[in-house]
Write a protein that holds these residues in place. Structure first.
Motif, PDB file in Angstrom:
ATOM      1  N   HIS A  20       1.532  -2.333  -6.332  1.00  0.00           N
ATOM      2  CA  HIS A  20       1.236  -1.162  -7.154  1.00  0.00           C
ATOM      3  C   HIS A  20       1.505   0.110  -6.350  1.00  0.00           C
ATOM      4  O   HIS A  20       1.723   0.044  -5.143  1.00  0.00           O
ATOM      5  CB  HIS A  20      -0.242  -1.178  -7.595  1.00  0.00           C
ATOM      6  N   HIS A  50       0.176   4.615  -6.536  1.00  0.00           N
ATOM      7  CA  HIS A  50      -0.928   5.435  -7.040  1.00  0.00           C
ATOM      8  C   HIS A  50      -0.369   6.653  -7.777  1.00  0.00           C
ATOM      9  O   HIS A  50       0.425   7.406  -7.201  1.00  0.00           O
ATOM     10  CB  HIS A  50      -1.818   5.897  -5.887  1.00  0.00           C
ATOM     11  N   HIS A 106       2.828  -0.953  -2.644  1.00  0.00           N
ATOM     12  CA  HIS A 106       2.126  -1.728  -1.624  1.00  0.00           C
ATOM     13  C   HIS A 106       1.267  -2.804  -2.274  1.00  0.00           C
ATOM     14  O   HIS A 106       0.979  -2.734  -3.467  1.00  0.00           O
ATOM     15  CB  HIS A 106       1.282  -0.814  -0.725  1.00  0.00           C
TER      16      HIS A 106
HETATM   17 FE   LIG Z   1      -3.322   0.924  -3.377  1.00  0.00          FE
END
Ligand SMILES: [Fe+2]
Length: 195
Positions: free
Chosen positions: A91, A93, A162
């Motif tokens: 994922h 952010h 990550h």
């Molecule tokens: Fe994360």
């Protein structure tokens, strides 16, 4: 950016013990992973004190990203509790520019944060990989962060994908956060991200 010993391992352990109990939000994809709710500035005095300690490192990382000393705010912070057998899927952010992980407990070598270059793009791709090249964090397709000690911090650009592979060790507790600079300015056209 890796910053060792932002907290002492005792302080990291105490924080882990206190915060792990409130990690009751289940992860969508792994039953052995849970989170606290997302906290903001002023929600927890202990976390505000940790953010103070992160501040100068975040500032330095921001200088690398944007070439200027900007005012940064940690707008979201939360705790992740990863049990044996749990994983964090790939994922990134959203709605932030710098993110970080502060490791609160020892991590097993199976569960190091792993960064992956985005597959992105629909054009031909070029690489320079052969027996004579050295792979490091800036040119790797996939980079496994070195095994952290409790109290160590890692900072990365929020867009970077990550994950954490399946944890084959003991419970691993981390603090994660997202930060924004007060503004970005492209030749006078400025965007502001803070209240
Ligand atoms: Fe994360």
């Amino acid at each position: 950016m890796r910053v060792p010993a932002v907290l002492t391992s005792e302080a990291a352990g105490a924080l882990a013990q206190r915060l792990a109990q409130s990690a009751r939000v289940a992860n969508d994809r792994s039953e052995q992973l849970s989170h606290t709710r997302i906290l903001g500035p002023g929600d927890d005095a202990g976390l505000d004190a940790v953010v103070e300690k992160i501040g100068p490192h975040l500032q330095a990382f921001g200088q690398l990203l944007f070439g200027e000393s900007l005012r940064w705010i940690v707008k979201e912070i939360w705790v992740n509790v990863l049990q044996n057998g749990g994983r964090q899927s790939l994922h990134n952010h959203a709605n932030c520019f710098a993110s970080g992980v502060l490791y609160l407990t020892p991590s097993d070598s199976s569960a190091c944060t792993t960064f992956t270059r985005s597959m992105g793009g629909g054009e031909f791709a070029f690489r320079n990989t052969h027996a004579g090249t050295t792979t490091g964090p800036f040119n790797a397709e996939k980079w496994v962060a070195p095994l952290p000690e409790p109290g160590d911090l890692i900072l990365f650009p929020s867009h970077l994908l990550h994950e954490v592979p399946v944890n084959q060790g003991q419970e691993r507790i981390t603090l994660a956060f997202n930060a924004v600079p007060h503004r970005l300015d492209a030749w006078g056209y400025a965007l502001s991200f803070q209240p």
